[in-house]
Design a protein around this motif. Structure first.
Motif, mmCIF file in Angstrom:
data_model
loop_
_atom_site.group_PDB
_atom_site.id
_atom_site.type_symbol
_atom_site.label_atom_id
_atom_site.label_comp_id
_atom_site.label_asym_id
_atom_site.label_seq_id
_atom_site.Cartn_x
_atom_site.Cartn_y
_atom_site.Cartn_z
ATOM 1 N N ARG B 141 -28.378 21.843 26.764
ATOM 2 C CA ARG B 141 -27.003 21.357 26.905
ATOM 3 C C ARG B 141 -26.229 22.189 27.932
ATOM 4 N NH1 ARG B 141 -22.856 22.074 22.200
ATOM 5 N NH2 ARG B 141 -20.979 21.341 23.231
ATOM 6 N N LEU B 142 -26.424 23.500 27.853
ATOM 7 C CA LEU B 142 -25.760 24.391 28.816
ATOM 8 C C LEU B 142 -26.209 24.077 30.246
ATOM 9 C CD1 LEU B 142 -25.983 27.853 27.012
ATOM 10 C CD2 LEU B 142 -23.878 26.786 27.820
ATOM 11 N N VAL B 143 -27.504 23.937 30.420
ATOM 12 C CA VAL B 143 -28.042 23.687 31.763
ATOM 13 C C VAL B 143 -27.544 22.334 32.278
ATOM 14 C CG1 VAL B 143 -30.156 23.380 33.128
ATOM 15 C CG2 VAL B 143 -30.080 25.099 31.321
ATOM 16 N N PHE B 144 -27.589 21.338 31.400
ATOM 17 C CA PHE B 144 -27.141 20.003 31.813
ATOM 18 C C PHE B 144 -25.668 20.040 32.244
ATOM 19 C CE2 PHE B 144 -25.289 15.830 31.222
ATOM 20 C CZ PHE B 144 -26.203 15.002 31.847
ATOM 21 N N ASN B 145 -24.821 20.663 31.426
ATOM 22 C CA ASN B 145 -23.387 20.760 31.762
ATOM 23 C C ASN B 145 -23.168 21.416 33.116
ATOM 24 O OD1 ASN B 145 -22.462 19.533 29.458
ATOM 25 N ND2 ASN B 145 -21.873 21.431 28.407
ATOM 26 N N MET B 146 -23.852 22.530 33.322
ATOM 27 C CA MET B 146 -23.620 23.287 34.557
ATOM 28 C C MET B 146 -24.150 22.557 35.801
ATOM 29 S SD MET B 146 -23.889 27.319 33.687
ATOM 30 C CE MET B 146 -24.800 27.452 32.197
ATOM 31 N N ARG B 147 -25.186 21.780 35.604
ATOM 32 C CA ARG B 147 -25.763 21.061 36.747
ATOM 33 C C ARG B 147 -25.050 19.716 36.960
ATOM 34 N NH1 ARG B 147 -28.552 22.275 41.299
ATOM 35 N NH2 ARG B 147 -29.989 20.618 41.893
ATOM 36 N N TYR B 148 -24.897 18.958 35.898
ATOM 37 C CA TYR B 148 -24.379 17.585 36.002
ATOM 38 C C TYR B 148 -22.861 17.569 36.237
ATOM 39 C CZ TYR B 148 -23.546 12.697 34.464
ATOM 40 O OH TYR B 148 -23.173 11.372 34.368
ATOM 41 N N GLU B 151 -21.839 21.115 38.772
ATOM 42 C CA GLU B 151 -22.559 21.088 40.046
ATOM 43 C C GLU B 151 -22.899 22.478 40.579
ATOM 44 O OE1 GLU B 151 -20.114 18.387 42.366
ATOM 45 O OE2 GLU B 151 -21.257 16.690 41.600
ATOM 46 N N LEU B 152 -23.425 23.294 39.720
ATOM 47 C CA LEU B 152 -23.857 24.638 40.129
ATOM 48 C C LEU B 152 -25.300 24.578 40.609
ATOM 49 C CD1 LEU B 152 -22.579 27.034 37.279
ATOM 50 C CD2 LEU B 152 -21.433 26.436 39.386
ATOM 51 N N SER B 153 -25.627 25.463 41.516
ATOM 52 C CA SER B 153 -27.016 25.535 41.995
ATOM 53 C C SER B 153 -27.876 26.179 40.904
ATOM 54 C CB SER B 153 -27.079 26.385 43.265
ATOM 55 O OG SER B 153 -26.805 27.734 42.924
ATOM 56 N N TYR B 154 -29.172 25.908 40.975
ATOM 57 C CA TYR B 154 -30.061 26.529 39.981
ATOM 58 C C TYR B 154 -29.999 28.061 40.059
ATOM 59 C CZ TYR B 154 -32.225 22.128 38.561
ATOM 60 O OH TYR B 154 -32.447 20.874 38.032
ATOM 61 N N ARG B 155 -29.778 28.563 41.264
ATOM 62 C CA ARG B 155 -29.713 30.017 41.439
ATOM 63 C C ARG B 155 -28.526 30.610 40.665
ATOM 64 N NH1 ARG B 155 -28.669 33.029 46.839
ATOM 65 N NH2 ARG B 155 -29.071 35.116 46.098
ATOM 66 N N ALA B 170 -36.922 22.663 34.498
ATOM 67 C CA ALA B 170 -37.608 21.980 33.393
ATOM 68 C C ALA B 170 -36.601 21.591 32.302
ATOM 69 C CB ALA B 170 -38.693 22.889 32.823
ATOM 70 N N SER B 171 -35.690 22.513 31.980
ATOM 71 C CA SER B 171 -34.672 22.229 30.939
ATOM 72 C C SER B 171 -33.802 21.051 31.351
ATOM 73 C CB SER B 171 -33.767 23.442 30.740
ATOM 74 O OG SER B 171 -34.411 24.429 30.013
ATOM 75 N N TYR B 172 -33.398 21.057 32.599
ATOM 76 C CA TYR B 172 -32.509 19.992 33.078
ATOM 77 C C TYR B 172 -33.220 18.642 33.031
ATOM 78 C CZ TYR B 172 -29.336 17.393 36.157
ATOM 79 O OH TYR B 172 -28.469 16.450 36.670
ATOM 80 N N HIS B 173 -34.449 18.616 33.489
ATOM 81 C CA HIS B 173 -35.213 17.364 33.486
ATOM 82 C C HIS B 173 -35.372 16.830 32.059
ATOM 83 C CE1 HIS B 173 -37.131 17.588 37.746
ATOM 84 N NE2 HIS B 173 -35.898 18.089 37.713
ATOM 85 N N HIS B 174 -35.717 17.721 31.140
ATOM 86 C CA HIS B 174 -35.860 17.311 29.737
ATOM 87 C C HIS B 174 -34.542 16.769 29.198
ATOM 88 C CE1 HIS B 174 -39.660 19.704 29.275
ATOM 89 N NE2 HIS B 174 -39.931 18.638 28.528
ATOM 90 N N ALA B 175 -33.471 17.466 29.521
ATOM 91 C CA ALA B 175 -32.146 17.060 29.025
ATOM 92 C C ALA B 175 -31.785 15.669 29.535
ATOM 93 C CB ALA B 175 -31.092 18.073 29.462
#
Lengths: 178, 187
Positions: B141-148, B151-155, B170-175
């Motif tokens: 959930r954290l990864v999805f929020n920050m990416r989706y 819009e933060l970079s993976y770095r 991997a976490s983002y893809h699963h989410a």
């Protein structure tokens, strides 16, 4: 390529449904109006208040070492200990105080003439116990019967005597006595 | 205001924070520059405004007291994100412990929160997306929020969560796949 574009491309590949939702949907939440204008002041007010409390808490133990000795003694737990110690010292001093040497009565009366002593005794005769006077040989046992105010008489006789006396006395005389 | 703040670099803010005389000014600039990003990050985790307000204030108080712990090994905002994330997760754990009510399947915590929150006015699709997010494990959930949303970079996410970029991808893809499945099932 910008990060935003990378993210879009990635999402398009993973889930076109979510990508579409992202394009359509805005922010589902909103903040109260003017919230962000007031937040820095609110935080700073809190930070200053908490910093003040921390300073006070820090100041107390740091200053304790510099507290005057009398302030330290006045702290409740020290004051109780001090009072107890002082009480014990006072009691000890009283109990073990140096006793004055015994006074010899003969020595004490040596400087008083016989006339002075007799005058003192006559003046304070009411203060002396009869037995004490006998013991001190101020009076002899032979003198004692003469010193009785009333002779040994029966209570009945005494009551009759008092009745006769009252009968004989006039009202004027009685008022005068009273 | 935003232009002025954006023009102020993190280095300028940090140099103001180094001097006691300019500390408050530096801190105010830091808050003004990052408060909105951090607030929305927190808000997406705790949902309700009142909770987000408590958490962001606690977060900034921690920063106020501990800015000297920032070693400049990472970006200032990823350091701030890390503090905000930890504060929000700690808050959620406490809230979970406090909650003694039996959780009904249909009256979940999120459903109640959104209904009670005067500052939620999302459409049904957004409400469904949030329900789907609520089903995810914490990390995803954290990864999805920050990416989706953010819009933060993976770095950058890697700096915030202290996780490798590969694991984050991997976490983002699963989410994303789980959310998509949830949304399709509800349609």
């Amino acid at each position: 390529m910008k990060e935003k574009d990378k993210i879009k491309e990635e999402l398009d590949g993973l889930s076109p449904l979510l990508s579409k939702m992202k394009e359509e949907g805005g922010q589902p939440f909103r903040a109260p109006e003017g919230y962000f204008q007031g937040l820095p002041d609110e935080v700073l007010r809190r930070a200053r208040a908490e910093e003040g409390l921390i300073r006070e808490n820090r100041a107390a133990p740091a200053g304790a070492g510099r507290t005057a000795w009398w302030q330290w003694l006045l702290a409740p737990r020290h004051a109780v200990s001090l009072a107890t110690a002082l009480l014990l010292i006072a009691a000890g001093a009283y109990l073990f105080r140096p006793q004055p040497a015994g006074i010899d009565p003969a020595e004490a009366l040596a400087g008083i003439s016989e006339e002075e002593a007799e005058a003192y005794v006559c003046e304070n005769i009411g203060e002396f116990e009869l037995e004490l006077m006998l013991e001190a040989s101020v009076v002899s046992a032979d003198d004692v019967p003469e010193m009785k105010v009333l002779p040994d008489i029966d209570q009945k006789e005494l009551d009759l005597y008092l009745e006769d006396l009252i009968d004989d006395i006039s009202l004027d005389e009685l008022e005068e006595i009273l | 205001m935003q232009t002025t703040l954006a023009a102020i670099s993190d280095d300028q803010i940090l140099s103001l924070l180094e001097q006691p005389r300019t500390y408050e000014r530096g801190f105010r600039l830091l808050m003004e520059k990052y408060q909105e990003r951090l607030y929305w990050h927190i808000r997406r985790l705790v949902y309700e405004h009142e909770d987000a307000n408590d958490v962001i204030q606690d977060c900034f108080i921690k920063v106020y007291r501990g800015i000297d712990k920032f070693e400049r090994k990472s970006k200032l905002y990823t350091w701030l994100y890390r503090i905000a994330t930890n504060e929000a997760l700690t808050f959620l754990k406490k809230k979970q412990r406090r909650s003694a009510d039996p959780i009904d399947e249909e009256e979940s915590g999120l459903a109640n929160s959104l209904r009670a929150d005067a500052y939620f006015d999302g459409e049904e699709a957004q409400a469904r997306l949030l329900r789907a997010l609520d089903e995810l494990p914490e990390k995803q959930r954290l990864v999805f929020n920050m990416r989706y949303f953010e819009e933060l970079s993976y770095r950058d996410i890697s700096e915030v969560l202290d996780t490798s970029v590969g694991a984050l991808k991997a976490s983002y893809h699963h989410a994303v796949k789980k959310i998509e499945a949830f949304l399709k099932a509800e349609l």
